[in-house]
Motif scaffolding. Structure first.
Motif, PDB file in Angstrom:
ATOM      1  N   ALA A  62     -19.726 -10.210 -70.404  1.00  0.00           N
ATOM      2  CA  ALA A  62     -20.794 -10.981 -71.046  1.00  0.00           C
ATOM      3  C   ALA A  62     -21.454 -11.958 -70.080  1.00  0.00           C
ATOM      4  N   LEU A  63     -20.663 -12.515 -69.142  1.00  0.00           N
ATOM      5  CA  LEU A  63     -21.182 -13.514 -68.219  1.00  0.00           C
ATOM      6  C   LEU A  63     -21.553 -12.927 -66.856  1.00  0.00           C
ATOM      7  N   GLY A  64     -21.405 -11.598 -66.706  1.00  0.00           N
ATOM      8  CA  GLY A  64     -21.779 -10.946 -65.456  1.00  0.00           C
ATOM      9  C   GLY A  64     -20.899 -11.314 -64.287  1.00  0.00           C
ATOM     10  N   LEU A  65     -19.591 -11.478 -64.530  1.00  0.00           N
ATOM     11  CA  LEU A  65     -18.651 -11.883 -63.490  1.00  0.00           C
ATOM     12  C   LEU A  65     -17.929 -10.675 -62.915  1.00  0.00           C
ATOM     13  N   ASP A  66     -17.401 -10.828 -61.711  1.00  0.00           N
ATOM     14  CA  ASP A  66     -16.705  -9.751 -61.016  1.00  0.00           C
ATOM     15  C   ASP A  66     -15.333  -9.534 -61.645  1.00  0.00           C
ATOM     16  N   MET A  67     -15.094  -8.320 -62.152  1.00  0.00           N
ATOM     17  CA  MET A  67     -13.820  -7.991 -62.784  1.00  0.00           C
ATOM     18  C   MET A  67     -12.643  -8.136 -61.814  1.00  0.00           C
ATOM     19  N   ASN A  68     -12.898  -7.982 -60.522  1.00  0.00           N
ATOM     20  CA  ASN A  68     -11.824  -8.010 -59.538  1.00  0.00           C
ATOM     21  C   ASN A  68     -11.395  -9.421 -59.157  1.00  0.00           C
ATOM     22  N   THR A  69     -12.248 -10.414 -59.424  1.00  0.00           N
ATOM     23  CA  THR A  69     -11.940 -11.768 -58.957  1.00  0.00           C
ATOM     24  C   THR A  69     -11.927 -12.815 -60.054  1.00  0.00           C
ATOM     25  N   PHE A  70     -12.426 -12.477 -61.274  1.00  0.00           N
ATOM     26  CA  PHE A  70     -12.487 -13.469 -62.342  1.00  0.00           C
ATOM     27  C   PHE A  70     -11.136 -13.612 -63.029  1.00  0.00           C
ATOM     28  N   GLN A  71     -10.719 -14.854 -63.208  1.00  0.00           N
ATOM     29  CA  GLN A  71      -9.482 -15.172 -63.916  1.00  0.00           C
ATOM     30  C   GLN A  71      -9.821 -16.116 -65.063  1.00  0.00           C
ATOM     31  N   ILE A  72      -9.482 -15.707 -66.286  1.00  0.00           N
ATOM     32  CA  ILE A  72      -9.789 -16.553 -67.429  1.00  0.00           C
ATOM     33  C   ILE A  72      -8.734 -17.641 -67.564  1.00  0.00           C
ATOM     34  N   ALA A  73      -9.145 -18.807 -68.024  1.00  0.00           N
ATOM     35  CA  ALA A  73      -8.250 -19.958 -68.125  1.00  0.00           C
ATOM     36  C   ALA A  73      -7.985 -20.304 -69.578  1.00  0.00           C
ATOM     37  N   GLN A  74      -6.788 -20.761 -69.834  1.00  0.00           N
ATOM     38  CA  GLN A  74      -6.447 -21.350 -71.108  1.00  0.00           C
ATOM     39  C   GLN A  74      -5.736 -22.666 -70.828  1.00  0.00           C
ATOM     40  N   GLY A  75      -5.633 -23.483 -71.868  1.00  0.00           N
ATOM     41  CA  GLY A  75      -4.987 -24.772 -71.681  1.00  0.00           C
ATOM     42  C   GLY A  75      -5.995 -25.890 -71.877  1.00  0.00           C
ATOM     43  N   THR A  76      -5.734 -27.012 -71.227  1.00  0.00           N
ATOM     44  CA  THR A  76      -6.602 -28.170 -71.335  1.00  0.00           C
ATOM     45  C   THR A  76      -7.786 -27.982 -70.396  1.00  0.00           C
ATOM     46  N   VAL A  77      -8.807 -27.264 -70.870  1.00  0.00           N
ATOM     47  CA  VAL A  77      -9.861 -26.832 -69.956  1.00  0.00           C
ATOM     48  C   VAL A  77     -11.191 -27.548 -70.163  1.00  0.00           C
ATOM     49  N   SER A  93      -3.061 -13.188 -61.496  1.00  0.00           N
ATOM     50  CA  SER A  93      -3.102 -12.823 -62.905  1.00  0.00           C
ATOM     51  C   SER A  93      -4.549 -12.802 -63.379  1.00  0.00           C
ATOM     52  N   VAL A  94      -4.824 -11.989 -64.401  1.00  0.00           N
ATOM     53  CA  VAL A  94      -6.173 -11.998 -64.978  1.00  0.00           C
ATOM     54  C   VAL A  94      -6.363 -13.197 -65.874  1.00  0.00           C
ATOM     55  N   ALA A  95      -5.256 -13.855 -66.255  1.00  0.00           N
ATOM     56  CA  ALA A  95      -5.306 -15.017 -67.121  1.00  0.00           C
ATOM     57  C   ALA A  95      -4.312 -16.040 -66.613  1.00  0.00           C
ATOM     58  N   ALA A  96      -4.649 -17.317 -66.737  1.00  0.00           N
ATOM     59  CA  ALA A  96      -3.742 -18.360 -66.263  1.00  0.00           C
ATOM     60  C   ALA A  96      -3.854 -19.575 -67.151  1.00  0.00           C
ATOM     61  N   LEU A 118     -18.499 -26.005 -79.552  1.00  0.00           N
ATOM     62  CA  LEU A 118     -18.633 -26.995 -78.479  1.00  0.00           C
ATOM     63  C   LEU A 118     -20.084 -27.435 -78.448  1.00  0.00           C
ATOM     64  N   ASP A 119     -20.313 -28.733 -78.603  1.00  0.00           N
ATOM     65  CA  ASP A 119     -21.678 -29.247 -78.712  1.00  0.00           C
ATOM     66  C   ASP A 119     -22.419 -29.213 -77.381  1.00  0.00           C
ATOM     67  N   LYS A 120     -23.737 -29.283 -77.470  1.00  0.00           N
ATOM     68  CA  LYS A 120     -24.565 -29.398 -76.271  1.00  0.00           C
ATOM     69  C   LYS A 120     -24.179 -30.668 -75.513  1.00  0.00           C
ATOM     70  N   GLY A 121     -24.200 -30.543 -74.187  1.00  0.00           N
ATOM     71  CA  GLY A 121     -23.868 -31.698 -73.354  1.00  0.00           C
ATOM     72  C   GLY A 121     -22.401 -31.776 -72.983  1.00  0.00           C
ATOM     73  N   LEU A 122     -21.554 -31.086 -73.736  1.00  0.00           N
ATOM     74  CA  LEU A 122     -20.135 -31.019 -73.388  1.00  0.00           C
ATOM     75  C   LEU A 122     -19.887 -29.744 -72.586  1.00  0.00           C
ATOM     76  N   ILE A 123     -18.971 -29.837 -71.643  1.00  0.00           N
ATOM     77  CA  ILE A 123     -18.713 -28.703 -70.750  1.00  0.00           C
ATOM     78  C   ILE A 123     -17.227 -28.379 -70.760  1.00  0.00           C
ATOM     79  N   GLN A 124     -16.922 -27.094 -70.787  1.00  0.00           N
ATOM     80  CA  GLN A 124     -15.549 -26.635 -70.613  1.00  0.00           C
ATOM     81  C   GLN A 124     -15.472 -25.683 -69.426  1.00  0.00           C
ATOM     82  N   ILE A 125     -14.272 -25.591 -68.863  1.00  0.00           N
ATOM     83  CA  ILE A 125     -13.991 -24.640 -67.794  1.00  0.00           C
ATOM     84  C   ILE A 125     -13.295 -23.444 -68.424  1.00  0.00           C
ATOM     85  N   TRP A 126     -13.934 -22.305 -68.373  1.00  0.00           N
ATOM     86  CA  TRP A 126     -13.369 -21.109 -68.994  1.00  0.00           C
ATOM     87  C   TRP A 126     -12.643 -20.206 -68.010  1.00  0.00           C
ATOM     88  N   GLY A 127     -12.754 -20.492 -66.745  1.00  0.00           N
ATOM     89  CA  GLY A 127     -12.069 -19.633 -65.794  1.00  0.00           C
ATOM     90  C   GLY A 127     -12.475 -19.959 -64.374  1.00  0.00           C
TER      91      GLY A 127
END
Length: 392
Positions: free
Chosen positions: A30-45, A66-69, A375-384
């Protein structure tokens, strides 16, 4: 009976591993990221701060293969610490004059340098060692030889690592000052990137999503990765985790803004030193054979502390996503989840005190469970993150 429970838990874990891989792949597509290098994040992001400290902590994390961390910056291994250890495990390239001046005591100096945890410059550290270990007649010749060795790239890298110029100072909510190694992913750049970012549609279904992981591990590094529901109160969601994995999961909605931001280290980090170490496996003229702070394997093997780095962070803002578990839940189940799953429902785990998004639980007429994350406008999260392998 114990073996049956273990088998059931293993099956649940495998299903969630597949869901993690499928969710990572959906976000990458969906975000046009490289499948070989993108790692999705969970936690306090969330960015966790109104300054650059949250971004710097994420950039300084050592990502697993890992594909997820699970990213909890306060608990992650630090790239900067690993890099400093690597420098202390290496030998200078122009040390012949100093070796001659110190003779048998050269090994003593290297051991002293490697054990140092102070913020002294290499010159001041050597003077301190010389005062303790050399007689006055030998000190002058040793200091002259060391001054000549100060231009060695390793000594320069060691001095740059402690140079305050390459660190940023922050203040905790309690008023305590601290500093972090500086990265290029500053808060103003993150805001600018998001403000000019693109939008994306999310349409994930666990029954049709690709679970391809490109040879990397799927499982995460925290218990939340093996669960559908996670809470801070006593009590187990084991039964509900099993129920949830018996049916499909879907995630639908829109991300208003997403962007990537580069995480280049300031000059406390010298990439040439990393390349020097990486290209010198088993070379004892570069790696100190007596070092107790690490060797090539501890830094660059598959699980080494410098084997991978975060090269970009993936940022999102202004989203509304509906996560639906298509299993059938009783009212009692729903109440337990709504009141107990305070850390969230897969894949959006985050301690309530740290979360920047809101969540709304709904027990649907057909018995399924939906959670709307906003998540409201103006707030930012790190997804990976985009991950690069050493020595890049």
């Amino acid at each position: 009976m114990k073996d049956e429970i273990t088998a059931a838990n293993s099956n649940v874990q495998q299903i969630i591993d597949d869901m993690n891989a499928g969710w990572r792949n959906e976000v990458a597509k969906a975000l046009g990221l490289d499948m070989n290098t993108f790692q999705i994040a969970q936690g306090t992001v969330g960015l966790q701060s109104t300054d650059s400290s949250g971004l710097f902590l994420m950039a300084d994390a050592v990502p697993p293969k890992s594909v997820a961390a699970y990213y909890d910056p306060s608990g992650k291994n630090k790239r900067s610490s690993a890099y400093n250890q690597m420098l202390h495990a290496m030998l200078p390239s122009t040390s012949s004059g100093l070796k001659a001046a110190l003779g048998d005591q050269y090994a003593s100096w290297i051991a002293y340098r490697n054990a140092d945890t102070s913020d002294l410059s290499q010159m001041d550290l050597f003077k301190k060692w010389a005062d303790r270990n050399l007689d006055p007649g030998k000190q002058a010749a040793a200091l002259t030889a060391f001054k000549a060795a100060l231009s060695d790239p390793l000594n320069m890298a060691l001095d740059n690592f402690i140079d305050d110029m390459f660190y940023t100072s922050f203040v905790t909510s309690a008023g305590k000052s601290y500093k972090l190694p500086t990265y290029s992913c500053e808060i103003d750049r993150a805001k600018e990137a998001i403000n000019t970012g693109a939008s994306a549609e999310i349409d994930y279904n666990s029954t049709t999503a690709s679970t391809k992981s490109n040879g990397t591990t799927v499982s995460g590094s925290a218990s939340g990765f093996y669960e559908i529901f996670s809470g801070s109160i006593d009590g187990s969601f084991e039964k509900l985790n099993k129920l949830a994995t018996s049916s499909a999961f879907s995630i639908k909605g829109q991300i208003g803004k997403f962007a990537t931001i580069a995480c280049n280290a300031a000059d406390w980090y010298d990439g040439a030193m990393v390349s020097r170490g990486y290209n010198a496996k088993d070379d004892n003229s570069i790696w100190d054979p007596n070092s107790n702070v690490g060797d090539w394997s501890s830094f660059f093997e598959s699980d080494g502390s410098l084997a991978r780095r975060v090269s970009q962070l993936v940022l999102v803002s202004d989203y509304e996503l509906t996560v639906t578990s298509h299993a059938t839940y009783s009212q009692e189940d729903f109440t337990q989840i709504k009141t107990g799953a305070s850390f969230g429902v897969w894949p959006f785990f985050s301690a309530k005190t740290e979360a920047t998004h809101t969540e709304t639980f709904t027990h649907n007429e057909d018995g399924t469970l939906s959670v709307v994350y906003k998540l409201d406008k103006g707030l930012i999260q790190i997804w990976g993150a985009t991950i690069q392998d050493a020595p890049n």
